[in-house]
Design an enzyme around this catalytic site. Structure first.
Site, PDB file in Angstrom:
ATOM      1  CB  CYS A   1      44.041 -19.767  76.011  1.00 38.18           C
ATOM      2  SG  CYS A   1      45.439 -20.605  75.227  1.00 38.18           S
TER       3      CYS A   1
ATOM      4  CG  HIS B   1      41.684 -20.350  65.213  1.00 40.07           C
ATOM      5  ND1 HIS B   1      43.056 -20.199  65.285  1.00 40.07           N
ATOM      6  CD2 HIS B   1      41.250 -19.335  64.422  1.00 40.07           C
ATOM      7  CE1 HIS B   1      43.429 -19.134  64.586  1.00 40.07           C
ATOM      8  NE2 HIS B   1      42.351 -18.593  64.038  1.00 40.07           N
TER       9      HIS B   1
ATOM     10  CG  HIS C   1      48.398 -21.660  72.916  1.00 37.27           C
ATOM     11  ND1 HIS C   1      47.596 -20.669  72.363  1.00 37.27           N
ATOM     12  CD2 HIS C   1      49.677 -21.323  72.606  1.00 37.27           C
ATOM     13  CE1 HIS C   1      48.375 -19.771  71.767  1.00 37.27           C
ATOM     14  NE2 HIS C   1      49.633 -20.141  71.898  1.00 37.27           N
TER      15      HIS C   1
ATOM     16  CD  GLN D   1      38.591 -16.795  60.238  1.00 39.32           C
ATOM     17  OE1 GLN D   1      37.721 -15.990  59.942  1.00 39.32           O
ATOM     18  NE2 GLN D   1      39.870 -16.574  60.019  1.00 39.32           N
TER      19      GLN D   1
ATOM     20  CB  CYS E   1      46.404 -17.339  73.526  1.00 43.49           C
ATOM     21  SG  CYS E   1      45.270 -18.077  72.332  1.00 43.49           S
TER      22      CYS E   1
ATOM     23  CG  HIS F   1      44.258 -21.655  70.721  1.00 43.31           C
ATOM     24  ND1 HIS F   1      44.502 -21.669  72.074  1.00 43.31           N
ATOM     25  CD2 HIS F   1      43.245 -22.527  70.522  1.00 43.31           C
ATOM     26  CE1 HIS F   1      43.660 -22.493  72.662  1.00 43.31           C
ATOM     27  NE2 HIS F   1      42.879 -23.032  71.730  1.00 43.31           N
TER      28      HIS F   1
ATOM     29  CB  SER G   1      46.771 -13.331  63.155  1.00 42.86           C
ATOM     30  OG  SER G   1      45.374 -13.557  63.195  1.00 42.86           O
TER      31      SER G   1
ATOM     32  CG  ASN H   1      43.284 -18.901  56.658  1.00 45.84           C
ATOM     33  OD1 ASN H   1      43.147 -19.490  55.588  1.00 45.84           O
ATOM     34  ND2 ASN H   1      42.674 -17.759  56.933  1.00 45.84           N
TER      35      ASN H   1
HETATM   36  O1  LIG Z   1      40.437 -13.678  59.890  1.00 44.28           O
HETATM   37  P1  LIG Z   1      41.930 -13.684  60.110  1.00 44.28           P
HETATM   38  O2  LIG Z   1      42.439 -15.044  60.476  1.00 44.28           O
HETATM   39  O3  LIG Z   1      42.396 -12.616  61.033  1.00 44.28           O
HETATM   40  O4  LIG Z   1      42.540 -13.298  58.676  1.00 44.28           O
HETATM   41  C1  LIG Z   1      43.029 -14.202  57.739  1.00 44.28           C
HETATM   42  O5  LIG Z   1      41.985 -14.931  57.098  1.00 44.28           O
HETATM   43  C2  LIG Z   1      41.037 -14.163  56.360  1.00 44.28           C
HETATM   44  C3  LIG Z   1      40.071 -15.104  55.690  1.00 44.28           C
HETATM   45  O6  LIG Z   1      40.703 -15.957  54.778  1.00 44.28           O
HETATM   46  C4  LIG Z   1      41.718 -13.249  55.337  1.00 44.28           C
HETATM   47  O7  LIG Z   1      40.764 -12.354  54.804  1.00 44.28           O
HETATM   48  C5  LIG Z   1      42.848 -12.443  55.973  1.00 44.28           C
HETATM   49  O8  LIG Z   1      43.554 -11.749  54.943  1.00 44.28           O
HETATM   50  C6  LIG Z   1      43.808 -13.390  56.704  1.00 44.28           C
HETATM   51  O9  LIG Z   1      44.834 -12.653  57.311  1.00 44.28           O
END
Ligand SMILES: O=P(O)(O)O[C@H]1O[C@H](CO)[C@@H](O)[C@H](O)[C@H]1O
Ligand SMILES: O=P(O)(O)O[C@H]1O[C@H](CO)[C@@H](O)[C@H](O)[C@H]1O
Lengths: 350, 350
Positions: B55, B168, B115, B170, B52, B166, B163, B155
């Site tokens: 981590c 997290h 994790h 943004q 990961c 873990h 993806s 997300n």
């Molecule tokens: O930034 P990540 O987690 O790789 O990507 C994810 O979140 C982003 C922000 O909402 C989007 O634009 C991506 O389509 C999604 O896969």
């Protein structure tokens, strides 16, 4: 510092058709993908499936049986989101809780009796039959005093919430003009009032002049990746002649639409050698009995795939809370689509 | 004919926060589902995963190694959609092709070194650390002259494009205010100018009075399913005191936010006994250096699941081309969430 370059630098683009902006991050196409992958649709399907509620002769949820249809077949959706037996009413609590009763109906259109086909695998005359059904449904539903807008669309593929692979589309028709066509209508009206010409007619002229985002053309139609495309391989299908709705198309223009639909969807399937998922639909004039010279009939294709048959673009966090964001440029996507064959990958003989 | 009834009849609701409408079809929850199902997330994860990139101590795409962090950890996104080294520039071709360079940056916030945890499995002090990081990031980034808006979001789950499991979130911070907060800002400003009070403060008062859509409360925060919820189990988390951003919260209010986050996300996990996917994020005042008394800090949760851990709501054809549509009423969803336990299903001893 280098000069600003749309092919390299993050930027925002404006969509004059709905009045909204999107973020474009050209450099981001390179990031690795470790997330969810779609199931590619590789199932071999029989021409007739006894368990399919859309195949000719089969039973449906409402207890009736489909006719043994040989072309297209249209019926009222057994689970429609809209109904016409709704009493009038509304709620308004201090302008903060506001609701209004809505009436309408849902229809389902089987494109073909064949369970195993999709639009790109049908021939032009068969697709022309679908165009004719769309036209007649729009005309008949639109003539009703209680229908102000007719939304024709198709969800194709499991990734786009389609629950049955039998080739079909839907119509949701209702009293009110929903949000998206309402925004497009307002933008087109403002442009028409200022310039005396439809917005999309002028836009099409710019696109033909630049010739960077055009995917395919025939005598009557142009398919292009709009400058403001949100989905990776989003396209806009436009008639060269600005008409407000399907009923104003000539026979030759309807043939042209069938031809363009076939060629565009074949290119889509060929992009990743898969049955390409999308939501697509027609935007046309509201059916409010008024003239709408500002409205320019068009069809949107919103396909989710980004890099392969299994890796899609997710419209999530930033996109839902901030604004739409895309990783590859519309110009790059158009070039990819333009360079593809119009022979369906399943027809290739190796 | 019966009288109009929000619990039974199709209707449209208005969202005064962003100025848009949605379609509600209460009767439609009954339709059978034969479409795509999600993979429920049942993987047992180790507390530390050597592969990961989030981590502690592990290597990242940019060649560096994460510190052996023990609380939260924040770093610049190696694949940010926004960058700050973009030259200024714009394009405007006949008002139809319009683009503007955009600058900004992306940050990643690891919520925990573990994790195998998610927010609902962390304790209140650990969640409070996340709230503190959000606050400091908003303060620091917002203080920059070239940052006009700071979007904090998470997300969660593969279904929402995440993806890496873990825990997290943004931050995307940029010069311009993106579309959604721009709409919310305009609506809040118009309301404030008319009424002299923040829109969401008045809205919260109505919700507390009606007590139909409230999910949970503590001394400082209320979580509710908004009257205009689009996603099946969408919620809005609101501070009782109308503050414009995180930096204006007292220590007790930040503790309250951590408490509410824990309790709300536990209820979400308990709804279908699964790690509940969602996109969530804070909307707060633009960081343009102006006072924004109209802005009322809040957090949106947009979770896709509809009926089970595997059946989600698809926002596709009609939703993309017409307007958002939902099948269960917000009142019904609130009741379901309200009746759930606040002990996480994994903690139950049987
Ligand atoms: O930034 P990540 O987690 O790789 O990507 C994810 O979140 C982003 C922000 O909402 C989007 O634009 C991506 O389509 C999604 O896969
Ligand atoms: O009507 P269907 O195909 O069962 O359902 C699909 O399309 C509808 C219209 O876009 C959406 O509301 C549903 O979420 C989707 O699953």
């Amino acid at each position: 510092m280098p000069v600003f370059d749309l092919t390299q630098h993050p930027h925002r683009r404006y969509n004059p058709l709905n009045g909204e902006w999107l973020l474009v991050s050209p450099h981001r196409a390179l990031r690795p993908w470790q997330g969810q992958e779609e199931e590619p649709d590789t199932a071999a399907r029989p021409p007739y499936d006894p368990t399919c509620y859309l195949c000719p002769g089969n039973g449906r949820a409402n207890g009736t049986h489909n006719p043994k249809y040989t072309g297209t077949f249209v019926f009222d959706n057994d689970f429609a989101a809209l109904r016409d037996d709704v009493p009038d009413g509304q709620l308004n609590k201090r302008e903060l809780l506001r609701a209004e009763a809505e009436t309408g109906l849902g229809r389902v259109i089987c494109f073909s009796p064949r369970h195993d086909l999709t639009l790109p695998e049908m021939d032009v005359p068969a697709i022309r039959n679908v165009v004719d059904v769309w036209t007649e449904e729009y005309r008949t539903l639109g003539a009703r005093a209680d229908i102000g807008y007719v939304q024709i669309f198709e969800n194709k593929g499991a990734a786009m919430g389609c629950s049955n692979p039998h080739p079909h589309g839907q119509i949701w028709a209702q009293r009110t003009v929903p949000g998206e066509p309402a925004k497009e209508g307002a933008q087109q009206l403002a442009y028409f009032q200022e310039h005396g010409r439809p917005l999309l007619a002028d836009y099409l002229a710019v696109e033909l002049e630049e010739n960077q985002r055009v995917v395919l053309e025939n005598e009557h139609w142009v398919a292009l990746v709009p400058f403001w495309a949100v989905w990776p391989f989003e396209t806009l299908l436009l008639p060269r002649r600005a008409v407000a709705d399907l009923t104003q198309l000539s026979a030759a223009e309807k043939d042209g639409l069938a031809d363009a639909l076939r060629r565009l969807t074949i290119r889509y399937d060929n992009l990743f050698n898969t049955s390409f998922p999308y939501s697509a639909g027609l935007h046309q004039s509201p059916t409010d009995g008024e003239e709408h010279p500002e409205w320019h009939l068009h069809m949107h294709f919103y396909p989710p795939l980004l890099r392969s048959a299994t890796v899609r673009k997710f419209m999530v966090g930033y996109e839902l809370l901030g604004e739409p964001q895309r990783d590859i440029t519309p110009e790059w996507a158009a070039e990819k689509l333009r360079n593809l064959s119009e022979v369906h990958y399943k027809q290739h003989t190796y």
